[in-house]
Design an enzyme around this catalytic site. Structure first.
Site, PDB file in Angstrom:
ATOM      1  N   LYS A 195       2.399  16.954 -35.856  1.00  0.00           N
ATOM      2  CA  LYS A 195       1.948  15.559 -35.721  1.00  0.00           C
ATOM      3  C   LYS A 195       3.017  14.742 -35.001  1.00  0.00           C
ATOM      4  O   LYS A 195       2.711  13.942 -34.116  1.00  0.00           O
ATOM      5  CB  LYS A 195       1.647  14.961 -37.107  1.00  0.00           C
ATOM      6  CG  LYS A 195       0.375  15.522 -37.732  1.00  0.00           C
ATOM      7  CD  LYS A 195       0.189  15.124 -39.185  1.00  0.00           C
ATOM      8  CE  LYS A 195      -1.015  15.849 -39.784  1.00  0.00           C
ATOM      9  NZ  LYS A 195      -1.279  15.537 -41.185  1.00  0.00           N
ATOM     10  N   GLN A 224       1.504  12.918 -46.227  1.00  0.00           N
ATOM     11  CA  GLN A 224       1.060  14.302 -46.087  1.00  0.00           C
ATOM     12  C   GLN A 224       0.624  14.867 -47.437  1.00  0.00           C
ATOM     13  O   GLN A 224       1.344  14.764 -48.425  1.00  0.00           O
ATOM     14  CB  GLN A 224       2.192  15.153 -45.470  1.00  0.00           C
ATOM     15  CG  GLN A 224       1.792  16.577 -45.127  1.00  0.00           C
ATOM     16  CD  GLN A 224       0.696  16.675 -44.075  1.00  0.00           C
ATOM     17  OE1 GLN A 224       0.587  15.841 -43.179  1.00  0.00           O
ATOM     18  NE2 GLN A 224      -0.139  17.692 -44.168  1.00  0.00           N
ATOM     19  N   ASP A 240      -5.233   8.078 -41.584  1.00  0.00           N
ATOM     20  CA  ASP A 240      -5.888   9.292 -42.074  1.00  0.00           C
ATOM     21  C   ASP A 240      -7.323   9.011 -42.529  1.00  0.00           C
ATOM     22  O   ASP A 240      -8.101   9.943 -42.735  1.00  0.00           O
ATOM     23  CB  ASP A 240      -5.117   9.848 -43.280  1.00  0.00           C
ATOM     24  CG  ASP A 240      -4.280  11.076 -42.932  1.00  0.00           C
ATOM     25  OD1 ASP A 240      -4.669  11.796 -41.998  1.00  0.00           O
ATOM     26  OD2 ASP A 240      -3.257  11.296 -43.598  1.00  0.00           O
TER      27      ASP A 240
HETATM   28  N1  GUN Z   1      -3.226  17.849 -45.591  1.00  0.00           N
HETATM   29  C1  GUN Z   1      -4.171  18.640 -45.041  1.00  0.00           C
HETATM   30  N2  GUN Z   1      -4.853  17.952 -44.103  1.00  0.00           N
HETATM   31  C2  GUN Z   1      -4.332  16.710 -44.065  1.00  0.00           C
HETATM   32  C3  GUN Z   1      -4.609  15.551 -43.282  1.00  0.00           C
HETATM   33  O1  GUN Z   1      -5.497  15.511 -42.433  1.00  0.00           O
HETATM   34  N3  GUN Z   1      -3.830  14.482 -43.535  1.00  0.00           N
HETATM   35  C4  GUN Z   1      -2.852  14.487 -44.484  1.00  0.00           C
HETATM   36  N4  GUN Z   1      -2.161  13.369 -44.672  1.00  0.00           N
HETATM   37  N5  GUN Z   1      -2.572  15.543 -45.213  1.00  0.00           N
HETATM   38  C5  GUN Z   1      -3.305  16.649 -44.999  1.00  0.00           C
END
Ligand code: GUN
Length: 291
Positions: free
Chosen positions: A52, A96, A119
């Site tokens: 990311k 996350q 998100d």
């Molecule tokens: N863990 C697995 N997928 C995601 C996501 O799309 N965003 C976040 N913040 N954590 C995750």
């Protein structure tokens, strides 16, 4: 011959679009900044977070890391989020997941300002999607829709079956497909005669989290198959929720793992970051006009 949908290529196109738009946005004197909060050092989360941040860097989005220790308490995480909510330099906040089990995930997500929730996990954004109001949409389901559209696969009137009902993928994806005028069915672990349901699907999306669960016996001949799963085998190779080799000859289009849905999630995240910065600027301007 089945079309193998190239998520890497499509996500690269989106990243280029975002990069161009970020550069235009910066030329006007504005910035875009994402704050990434990670609690503990879960190895898979570390890989996702690194990717990311790499995508942010590539597109000209600033990223800030907040790495909290595995045993950080609820109040520490909440006060970190509150500070980021108040920071005008920060446009997007991402916590996350998964969080260590001693933390209350719901309360932590609820603490994120909905305007910075890139998100799309906050109930305000989830609710907005439910009633068709603007808001941030969870990145993986948004990526699935984008992947289908950019591959020329029409959704209106199609029988779509989503296998999996998670808050992050299954549920929001069902709503997005509905918004595209598809007929939507959601299957899950308690669904009876699941093959009977999935074999009606013109478009089948697998988001169950079980390696290779969906094989040819689940499919209607010529279905489009989208695989959201991602699993690492013992030998280090990757596979999805779909048994690709068995499914492929019976599909008209299919996503591979890796290189299908995975890269789309990050592309949609950076798109959301720019959107957050632009909306916040608009709201700031409006507030100044009315004060
Ligand atoms: N863990 C697995 N997928 C995601 C996501 O799309 N965003 C976040 N913040 N954590 C995750």
């Amino acid at each position: 011959m089945s079309q193998i949908i190239d998520g890497k290529k499509i996500s690269a196109e989106i990243k280029e679009e975002v990069k161009r738009n970020v550069s235009e946005w910066k030329a006007k004197g504005f910035g875009v900044c994402l704050a990434v909060v990670q609690v503990g050092r879960d190895p898979a989360s570390c890989v996702y977070v690194r990717n990311k941040k790499k995508a942010c860097e590539y597109t000209g989005i600033a990223s800030r890391s907040y790495e909290l220790s595995e045993d950080a308490d609820q109040e520490t995480v909440l006060s970190c989020i509150r500070a980021l909510n108040e920071d005008p330099q920060v446009n997007g906040i991402l916590v996350q997941l998964p969080l260590p089990p001693h933390l209350n995930e719901q309360e932590i997500i609820a603490a994120i300002s909905p305007q910075k929730d890139v998100d799309g996990f906050h109930v305000q954004n989830a609710g907005a999607l439910t009633v068709g109001l603007p808001g941030f949409v969870s990145c993986t389901p948004a990526g699935v829709i984008e992947l289908l559209k950019r591959s020329g696969i029409a959704l209106s009137g199609k029988e779509c079956v989503v296998v999996g009902r998670s808050n992050i993928v299954g549920k929001p994806l069902a709503l997005l497909l509905l918004q595209e005028n598809a007929t939507v069915t959601v299957c899950h672990s308690r669904t009876k005669n699941i093959r009977e349901v999935t074999s009606r699907a013109d478009i089948l999306v697998a988001a169950v989290g079980k390696p290779n669960m969906i094989d040819d016996t689940y499919l209607k001949e010529g279905a489009v198959v989208i695989d959201v799963g991602i699993h690492r085998r013992e030998d280090g190779s990757m596979c999805g929720d779909v048994d690709f080799e068995k499914a492929l000859p019976h599909t008209s289009a299919i996503t591979p793992v890796p290189g299908g849905v995975g890269p789309m999630t990050i592309a949609m995240l950076i798109k959301n970051c720019l959107k957050a910065a632009q909306i916040q600027k608009m709201q700031e301007d409006r507030a100044q006009h009315t004060s």
